[in-house]
Design a protein around this motif. Structure first.
Motif, PDB file in Angstrom:
ATOM      1  N   PRO A 263       0.792  -1.234   0.000  1.00  0.00           N
ATOM      2  CA  PRO A 263       0.000   0.000   0.000  1.00  0.00           C
ATOM      3  C   PRO A 263       0.823   1.282   0.000  1.00  0.00           C
ATOM      4  CG  PRO A 263       0.087  -0.900   2.216  1.00  0.00           C
ATOM      5  CD  PRO A 263       0.826  -1.869   1.329  1.00  0.00           C
ATOM      6  N   PHE A 264       2.160   1.183  -0.196  1.00  0.00           N
ATOM      7  CA  PHE A 264       3.014   2.374  -0.085  1.00  0.00           C
ATOM      8  C   PHE A 264       3.771   2.621  -1.390  1.00  0.00           C
ATOM      9  CE2 PHE A 264       2.776   0.347   4.137  1.00  0.00           C
ATOM     10  CZ  PHE A 264       2.069   1.333   4.804  1.00  0.00           C
ATOM     11  N   PRO A 265       3.098   3.159  -2.394  1.00  0.00           N
ATOM     12  CA  PRO A 265       3.751   3.342  -3.695  1.00  0.00           C
ATOM     13  C   PRO A 265       4.765   4.475  -3.736  1.00  0.00           C
ATOM     14  CG  PRO A 265       1.550   4.274  -3.748  1.00  0.00           C
ATOM     15  CD  PRO A 265       1.686   3.572  -2.428  1.00  0.00           C
ATOM     16  N   ASN A 266       4.796   5.342  -2.715  1.00  0.00           N
ATOM     17  CA  ASN A 266       5.678   6.501  -2.757  1.00  0.00           C
ATOM     18  C   ASN A 266       6.992   6.302  -2.016  1.00  0.00           C
ATOM     19  OD1 ASN A 266       3.945   8.461  -4.205  1.00  0.00           O
ATOM     20  ND2 ASN A 266       2.591   8.159  -2.454  1.00  0.00           N
ATOM     21  N   ASP A 267       7.211   5.122  -1.450  1.00  0.00           N
ATOM     22  CA  ASP A 267       8.461   4.860  -0.739  1.00  0.00           C
ATOM     23  C   ASP A 267       9.619   4.765  -1.729  1.00  0.00           C
ATOM     24  OD1 ASP A 267       6.855   4.794   1.437  1.00  0.00           O
ATOM     25  OD2 ASP A 267       7.154   2.679   1.911  1.00  0.00           O
ATOM     26  N   ARG A 268      10.769   5.261  -1.304  1.00  0.00           N
ATOM     27  CA  ARG A 268      11.956   5.247  -2.162  1.00  0.00           C
ATOM     28  C   ARG A 268      13.185   4.860  -1.344  1.00  0.00           C
ATOM     29  NH1 ARG A 268       8.403   5.581  -5.134  1.00  0.00           N
ATOM     30  NH2 ARG A 268       8.169   6.814  -7.034  1.00  0.00           N
ATOM     31  N   ASN A 327      -6.201   8.481   3.498  1.00  0.00           N
ATOM     32  CA  ASN A 327      -5.458   9.670   3.086  1.00  0.00           C
ATOM     33  C   ASN A 327      -3.993   9.376   2.789  1.00  0.00           C
ATOM     34  OD1 ASN A 327      -7.719  11.399   3.495  1.00  0.00           O
ATOM     35  ND2 ASN A 327      -7.333  11.293   5.703  1.00  0.00           N
ATOM     36  N   LEU A 328      -3.672   8.107   2.595  1.00  0.00           N
ATOM     37  CA  LEU A 328      -2.287   7.686   2.447  1.00  0.00           C
ATOM     38  C   LEU A 328      -1.579   8.422   1.314  1.00  0.00           C
ATOM     39  CD1 LEU A 328      -0.093   5.645   3.362  1.00  0.00           C
ATOM     40  CD2 LEU A 328      -0.935   4.123   1.580  1.00  0.00           C
ATOM     41  N   LEU A 329      -2.260   8.633   0.196  1.00  0.00           N
ATOM     42  CA  LEU A 329      -1.623   9.211  -0.983  1.00  0.00           C
ATOM     43  C   LEU A 329      -1.750  10.727  -1.043  1.00  0.00           C
ATOM     44  CD1 LEU A 329      -2.702   6.585  -3.677  1.00  0.00           C
ATOM     45  CD2 LEU A 329      -0.691   6.595  -2.207  1.00  0.00           C
ATOM     46  N   THR A 330      -2.402  11.329  -0.046  1.00  0.00           N
ATOM     47  CA  THR A 330      -2.618  12.774  -0.103  1.00  0.00           C
ATOM     48  C   THR A 330      -2.046  13.497   1.104  1.00  0.00           C
ATOM     49  OG1 THR A 330      -4.823  12.433   0.864  1.00  0.00           O
ATOM     50  CG2 THR A 330      -4.675  12.545  -1.559  1.00  0.00           C
TER      51      THR A 330
END
Length: 747
Positions: A263-268, A327-330
């Motif tokens: 569920p965490f597509p923004n992790d880098r 609100n994970l992506l915002t």
């Protein structure tokens, strides 16, 4: 510096010790400056302890997908997958927890591979396995030659020698789940010596959704003969990773809904590692060889993530702007765990030949090392999922800012004394480590405030010293059969944060210490070889996570006394070498590890969780029966977390003409993810039994006429079995079915 350690370090420089099995003969004029742990496979027969060699042929036959697959062929080793490419290896030995390979000493050509082997021995980097020509594993008493970790064992990755004649080799590979790679090597005489240049690029979607792994690696090796008695070797490399990859695993419900979800597509995760070393070897007459190596590593690691474990989800309780997964992506923020390491050292090893000195048969080696580490650690909390700078919100800003330093002095001495059919190998190592930690005023962990208000710099200092003895013996019953035995002190220094608090105080967490024992037999005759080893490890204070399910970054604590008991078996067969067949080679290799005991052996109190609506006092199933939840219990006798009882692999294949076919099975028994040994899985997925598994792989290699082109194809996890490899940060799935195909070109 403590006086006792200084006296030992000074005295040891006059001791006459031992040469590593497989190193050059003293009669050779210009020795290689490489530091060898085991040597070629034939050298195993001389070692007074358990060891293994994974050859280039073994790796080519299997067309291994990552380093974990290769290490599973060695008895006693438990390599656990994580992201898919083995970039952050988790290697356990003989029942030790594999998390971040903290109980293992990793070397490359005898040089420390970890970015902070004394102050933070965690593996967040691993070079591509394509770089190496063989892998050595040493688990016996002889490992006191190396350090600082002497508990589990030593894994030494050997790079190929620079060729005397020009050559080139290239490999291209592609497969499902976005796997694509290119690997090339070129080398030959140049600049008055010999050069080897190796490069690898690779991309993969890994084992989960919303992952994209990317790395590149460039390696240069140069070798020069400085007259008849001296050699010089230069190594330099650059590794860079730019990956979309998460830290947190899945909850129980998430895994049931989509076992490979994320569920965490923004992790880098971004890293860069620069490394250089210069090694000099010189022959000093007929009796002595001197090898000196200077090394430097720079490692920069930024991991931006929205969750550190499956219970955080992410900052729900503390971030009012987040309000939950919706609100994970915002609106939900993230955490930047930013690390920078500088590591440098110089080591000198003097090898002496007893016979040339008139001291009888045998060899000796003595060595000293000076080593320094500098860590800069930051935590920046961002206000948005894609932030890469400190935020200004309630939970934004700089949360951690501190500098950690380590300065270490080490010396060792080891001798091989040949008494005819029996060879003794006594050795001793001394370690003196100084720790320093400084927290800047805005460090929240040290009591500062995120606003940056001046609260004063805090600092602390601590020392650790250790004497690490070892004794091994081998009895050559015949040229083909040997018995061996050994005992040595296990030692692992604590991390900086485990001995000095963020406020500069003392944690008083001592170095990890154990007594390690082994006894075994090995044989090798006409294409058939094997080794059987019995082992025992008794820890005075094994260091584990204070909350076993709390994730990798949790505070560590002493588990008190623990015990490990077990046996290892390795077998290898070649019908061609045995003389049974001529044109066709039927081959097999296998290993079986039985960790009969890996348990807490002193009092340790742990709280039994209640979950799924259970009331305190409700019976909860564990590996040793039932216990009441909501109460504290003594886990003495429970199995240590992440210690499977059985590990095994078996490969069978045939080479006929230009074609080689191999089928392989690799597997493990179930393990427990926590000290309670819970069987049911908690809602966060971090506790509960991890089921065992067996996977089947197959590989085909076809050498085309002219022997310059080899085509290959592989299938990993043929049955596409869904496995779980870890629960520490939530549930992580194992290898899916992978198809790979490619070609190798040689010139």
């Amino acid at each position: 510096m403590p006086a006792r350690a200084l006296m030992v370090l000074a005295a040891m420089t006059g001791v006459v010790p031992e040469v590593a099995a497989g190193e050059a003969d003293p009669a050779e004029s210009a020795p290689t400056p490489d530091i060898v742990v085991v040597g070629e496979r034939a050298a195993l027969l001389r070692l007074p302890g358990s060891a293994a060699v994974i050859s280039d042929e073994d790796m080519r036959r299997a067309r291994i997908f990552n380093v974990n697959e290769a290490l599973r062929t060695v008895p006693g080793l438990f390599p656990r997958d994580e992201e898919g490419l083995g970039l952050r290896p988790n290697i356990g030995i003989r029942g030790l927890n594999p998390v971040r390979s903290t109980k293992v000493l990793l070397l490359e050509d005898g040089i420390p591979l970890a970015f902070a082997p004394y102050g933070d021995n965690a593996s967040y980097y691993h070079p591509p396995v394509e770089r190496f020509s063989r892998i050595e594993v040493l688990k016996g008493a002889a490992q006191v030659r190396f350090g600082p970790q002497t508990i589990g064992g030593v894994v030494n990755y050997i790079t190929p020698a620079a060729p005397a004649e020009w050559m080139a080799r290239g490999t291209v590979t592609g497969g499902n789940r976005g796997n694509v790679s290119g690997d090339a090597m070129i080398g030959g005489p140049a600049l008055g010596g010999r050069l080897l240049l190796h490069g690898t690029v690779r991309e993969s979607d890994g084992f989960r959704a919303n992952h994209r792994l990317r790395f590149s690696d460039l390696y240069l090796k140069g070798e020069w003969d400085l007259g008849e008695t001296q050699t010089l070797t230069l190594r330099a490399s650059r590794f860079a990773e730019r990956s979309q990859v998460s830290y947190s695993g899945l909850t129980r419900a998430e895994f049931a809904a989509d076992p490979r979800g994320n569920p965490f597509p923004n992790d880098r995760f971004d890293t860069e590692r620069l490394s250089a070393s210069l090694a000099h070897g010189i022959t000093l007459g007929a009796a002595a060889r001197l090898k000196t190596t200077a090394y430097y590593h720079y490692f920069d690691r930024d991991w931006w993530r929205q969750s550190s474990n499956s219970g955080q989800r992410p900052n729900d309780a503390s971030d009012p702007a987040c309000g939950g997964m919706a609100n994970l992506l915002t609106a939900c923020g993230n955490e930047g765990r930013l690390r920078r390491y500088h590591t440098a050292g110089v080591e000198t090893r003097l090898t002496l030949d007893h016979d040339a000195l008139g001291l009888g048969q045998g060899d000796s080696e003595v060595g000293v090392r000076y080593h320094r580490e500098l860590q800069r650690r930051l935590q920046w909390n961002g206000d948005t999922p894609t932030a890469r700078t400190p935020g200004t919100g309630v939970n934004g800003g700089v949360r951690e800012d501190n500098v950690r330093k380590v300065e270490a002095f080490a010396a060792f001495a080891q001798s091989t004394v040949d008494l005819g059919a029996v060879t003794l190998q006594p050795g001793v190592r001394a370690e003196l480590v100084r720790y320093d930690r400084r927290s800047n005023p805005i460090d929240v962990l040290a009591g500062g405030r995120p606003t940056g208000a001046k609260t004063g710099v805090t600092s602390g200092r601590a020392f650790v010293e250790a004497i690490v003895p070892g004794l091994g013996a081998v009895w050559r019953i015949t040229d083909d059969v040997q018995l061996f035995a050994g005992v040595h002190r296990g030692f692992a220094p604590p991390r900086v944060e485990d001995i000095i608090t963020a406020g500069g105080g003392s944690v008083d967490l001592e170095a990890e210490k154990s007594w390690n024992y082994e006894a075994g037999a090995r044989f090798s005759r006409r294409g058939i070889s094997g080794e059987l080893t019995l082992f025992a490890m008794d820890f005075e204070n094994q260091i584990i996570a204070a909350s076993v399910a709390g994730g990798v970054g949790t505070t560590l604590t002493s588990a008190g006394r623990t015990q490990h008991r077990g046996a290892e078996l390795a077998l290898k067969l070649s019908s061609r070498d045995a003389g049974w067949t001529a044109d066709t080679d039927i081959f097999a290799r296998g290993q079986l590890t039985w960790v009969e005991r890996a348990r807490f052996s002193s009092t340790r109190i742990a709280s039994v969780p209640c979950f799924d609506g259970a009331s305190p006092g409700t019976a909860v199933e564990t590996g040793r029966g039932t216990v009441a939840c909501g109460v504290a219990t003594d886990v003495r006798g429970n199995r240590l977390p992440y210690s499977p009882e059985w590990l095994g692999s078996l490969a069978v294949g045939v080479t006929h003409g230009p074609v080689t076919v191999q089928v392989e099975a690799q597997g493990q028994s179930r393990l427990f993810a926590d000290d309670i040994n819970l069987v049911p899985v908690t809602p966060d997925g971090q506790r509960g039994v991890v089921p065992g598994w067996v996977l089947f792989n197959a590989a085909v290699n076809w050498v085309l006429p002219g022997e310059r082109v080899t085509l290959f194809a592989t299938v990993k996890n043929i049955g596409n079995r869904l496995t779980i490899v870890d629960r520490a940060r939530g549930i992580l799935p194992g290898t899916p079915r992978l198809f790979q195909g490619g070609a190798q070109f040689a010139f």
